[in-house]
Scaffold this active site. Sequence first.
Site, PDB file in Angstrom:
ATOM      1  N   LEU A  87     -13.601 -19.644  33.765  1.00  0.00           N
ATOM      2  CA  LEU A  87     -14.034 -20.724  33.360  1.00  0.00           C
ATOM      3  C   LEU A  87     -14.245 -21.855  34.459  1.00  0.00           C
ATOM      4  O   LEU A  87     -15.203 -22.699  34.501  1.00  0.00           O
ATOM      5  CB  LEU A  87     -13.460 -21.285  32.137  1.00  0.00           C
ATOM      6  CG  LEU A  87     -13.223 -20.433  30.820  1.00  0.00           C
ATOM      7  CD1 LEU A  87     -12.272 -20.993  29.775  1.00  0.00           C
ATOM      8  CD2 LEU A  87     -14.767 -20.264  30.530  1.00  0.00           C
TER       9      LEU A  87
ATOM     10  N   GLY B 146      -9.424 -25.387  39.663  1.00  0.00           N
ATOM     11  CA  GLY B 146      -9.059 -26.840  40.033  1.00  0.00           C
ATOM     12  C   GLY B 146      -8.149 -26.904  41.160  1.00  0.00           C
ATOM     13  O   GLY B 146      -7.889 -25.913  41.645  1.00  0.00           O
ATOM     14  N   GLY B 147      -7.645 -28.014  41.523  1.00  0.00           N
ATOM     15  CA  GLY B 147      -6.569 -28.170  42.450  1.00  0.00           C
ATOM     16  C   GLY B 147      -5.256 -27.457  42.161  1.00  0.00           C
ATOM     17  O   GLY B 147      -4.720 -27.254  43.156  1.00  0.00           O
TER      18      GLY B 147
ATOM     19  N   GLY C 145      -5.020 -24.662  40.052  1.00  0.00           N
ATOM     20  CA  GLY C 145      -5.325 -23.180  39.743  1.00  0.00           C
ATOM     21  C   GLY C 145      -6.536 -22.780  39.046  1.00  0.00           C
ATOM     22  O   GLY C 145      -7.414 -23.719  39.157  1.00  0.00           O
TER      23      GLY C 145
ATOM     24  N   VAL D 106      -9.031 -21.320  35.669  1.00  0.00           N
ATOM     25  CA  VAL D 106      -8.891 -21.176  34.510  1.00  0.00           C
ATOM     26  C   VAL D 106      -9.786 -20.158  34.033  1.00  0.00           C
ATOM     27  O   VAL D 106     -10.776 -19.748  34.490  1.00  0.00           O
ATOM     28  CB  VAL D 106      -9.618 -22.569  33.798  1.00  0.00           C
ATOM     29  CG1 VAL D 106      -9.679 -22.695  32.350  1.00  0.00           C
ATOM     30  CG2 VAL D 106      -9.044 -23.600  34.461  1.00  0.00           C
TER      31      VAL D 106
ATOM     32  N   LYS E  45      -4.647 -21.224  31.605  1.00  0.00           N
ATOM     33  CA  LYS E  45      -4.971 -21.935  32.719  1.00  0.00           C
ATOM     34  C   LYS E  45      -3.561 -21.433  33.590  1.00  0.00           C
ATOM     35  O   LYS E  45      -2.509 -21.279  33.178  1.00  0.00           O
ATOM     36  CB  LYS E  45      -4.593 -23.359  32.548  1.00  0.00           C
ATOM     37  CG  LYS E  45      -5.730 -23.699  31.596  1.00  0.00           C
ATOM     38  CD  LYS E  45      -5.341 -25.286  31.194  1.00  0.00           C
ATOM     39  CE  LYS E  45      -6.187 -25.620  29.802  1.00  0.00           C
ATOM     40  NZ  LYS E  45      -6.088 -27.110  29.482  1.00  0.00           N
TER      41      LYS E  45
ATOM     42  N   ASP F  16      -4.935 -38.704  30.143  1.00  0.00           N
ATOM     43  CA  ASP F  16      -6.374 -38.658  31.040  1.00  0.00           C
ATOM     44  C   ASP F  16      -7.381 -38.482  30.026  1.00  0.00           C
ATOM     45  O   ASP F  16      -8.276 -37.366  30.318  1.00  0.00           O
ATOM     46  CB  ASP F  16      -6.174 -37.371  31.946  1.00  0.00           C
ATOM     47  CG  ASP F  16      -7.240 -37.146  33.035  1.00  0.00           C
ATOM     48  OD1 ASP F  16      -7.701 -38.296  33.212  1.00  0.00           O
ATOM     49  OD2 ASP F  16      -7.468 -36.182  33.289  1.00  0.00           O
TER      50      ASP F  16
END
Length: 544
Positions: free
Chosen positions: A34, A37-38, A40, A42, A56, A150
């Site tokens: 999917l 990111g910083g 790990g 997904v 994740k 967030d």
Amino acid sequence: MKEKRFMSGTAFLFPAMHAQDPKTLGDFRLVARLGEGGMGQVFLALSPGGQPAAVKVIRSEFAQDAQFVRRFTQEVRTAQKVRGAHLAPLLDADPNDDRPWLATTYVAGPSLRDLVVNHGPLPTGQVMLLAFGITHALGDIHAANVVHRDLKPGNILLDETGVKVIDFGIVKSLTQSVTYSSHSTRVGTPLFMSPEQAMGRTVGPASDMFALGSTLYFLATASEAFAAENEWAVVHRVVADHPDLSRLASPLRRLITACLNKDPERRPTPQQVQAWCEQELGDALRPGAWMGITGARESIQQRTAALRAIALHGPSAPSTATSDRSGLDGGDEVRVSQDQNTTSSAPTEVLGSPKRTVQAPTRSRPARVGGIIAAHMTLILAAAGALIWAAFLPIMSEHWTDKSSGNQVAHVTVFFHLHDPWMPQIPIGVSGVESNWQLAPVGIFGTALTLVACALFLLTLSKNPEAKRVSEIAHAIYWCWIVIFAFFALFILPMTAGISIEDDNPAYEIRSVFMPGGWLMILANGLMAYAFQRTRGRIKKLLS
């Protein structure tokens, strides 16, 4: 049209697994990527019963951080308590694995950022409907004593049953726990932070309500409420500025204004916003209303079809296939999210379409604002320095001559007396003759006041109506003083050049001469006038 390009016969496909990717984690079978990111990767995964999940996987280096593991375990326990119809719940997690992981329910739908980037601003009614669902989720999160920290369009997905808020609590806490040992992480997303979060203060549920206001503004305008040229400028705007809400419909404008209150105590609760939305939506708040949101039906159907195909036939898409990448946020590289719009490790494209980078919405704030402010204030400070110097030097001298004899009968040097500026000068000693000593304090105080007004003129750049009114008053003060000072200077300059004029007492002639303090006062006003006109022109050009 970006969305039409996706609808032109090319099916939605998930990016294929890489050879080095794990095949299983816990009871989940990983079937597609999917994003990355910083912290790990997904993955799309299937449970033994075929339930899709977003797994994740945290990078292995973070697993060596004892503080990280403790924080991860604690936050997982907390997140397991959070349940709600508009949340993507946590299904399972293993903080003690070599590569810690967690699994949440996969939402087969686009993020709200996707919808806006592909289709433009959403109508007021649709934004109010989304606000109803988002606040329902926030109410459930806050009821479990969790703060999202967030909330933003990329963290809110939409499927057939409504909005689904993801990444509540866990990922932001994990990011904070490794901030001091990793340079690849960044706390929060500045564009959607609350003022208290931007200033590093303790945040509570009200912080999420501010983020809700920024999110709704984006949905309604396709631009960020506090966009600026860099993160520091964004944070400054979040703390001190107000977005322009004049183009929004009245009910949405009132809602966003309330959420974006700088004082956390004065922001509404999720329950209050829900009540407002219910009142405004009326009969529009009905089952199936979510599918009427612009672009939702097609996007949801495509993702659902792709998910069904991969569940029945296994992953078959080539590694160049991708989900809709147009929802990428600047600053999302540190977010480990189920959202399929996180960055991929390699450039991706939509099958059957030419490779093309989809741009995020253009930011509304001119990139050169910082330079304008810096140049303006530099000139204003230079003018202030000249004025302060002038206050310690003689401003001018006055000479009186008897017209009948041509002899000088009196001479006065005019100073500015800081301890008693309105103290009359020493008597001249000539009957019927008076000094114009008042020009010294009037010149000093008038210039100082106008320097302050010139600094406040920068509020023209603000979108806050009250700040703009202050800038208009400053504008008027500037022009009034410039006219007064120009008359004062034009009156004395000819005499400084050697011309005498008749005094109020017709028996004498007077000649006033600028001295060092007077020339510095002229310099201060000149610098101020240059700064004002230069900045006014640059702002006009920038906003045109």
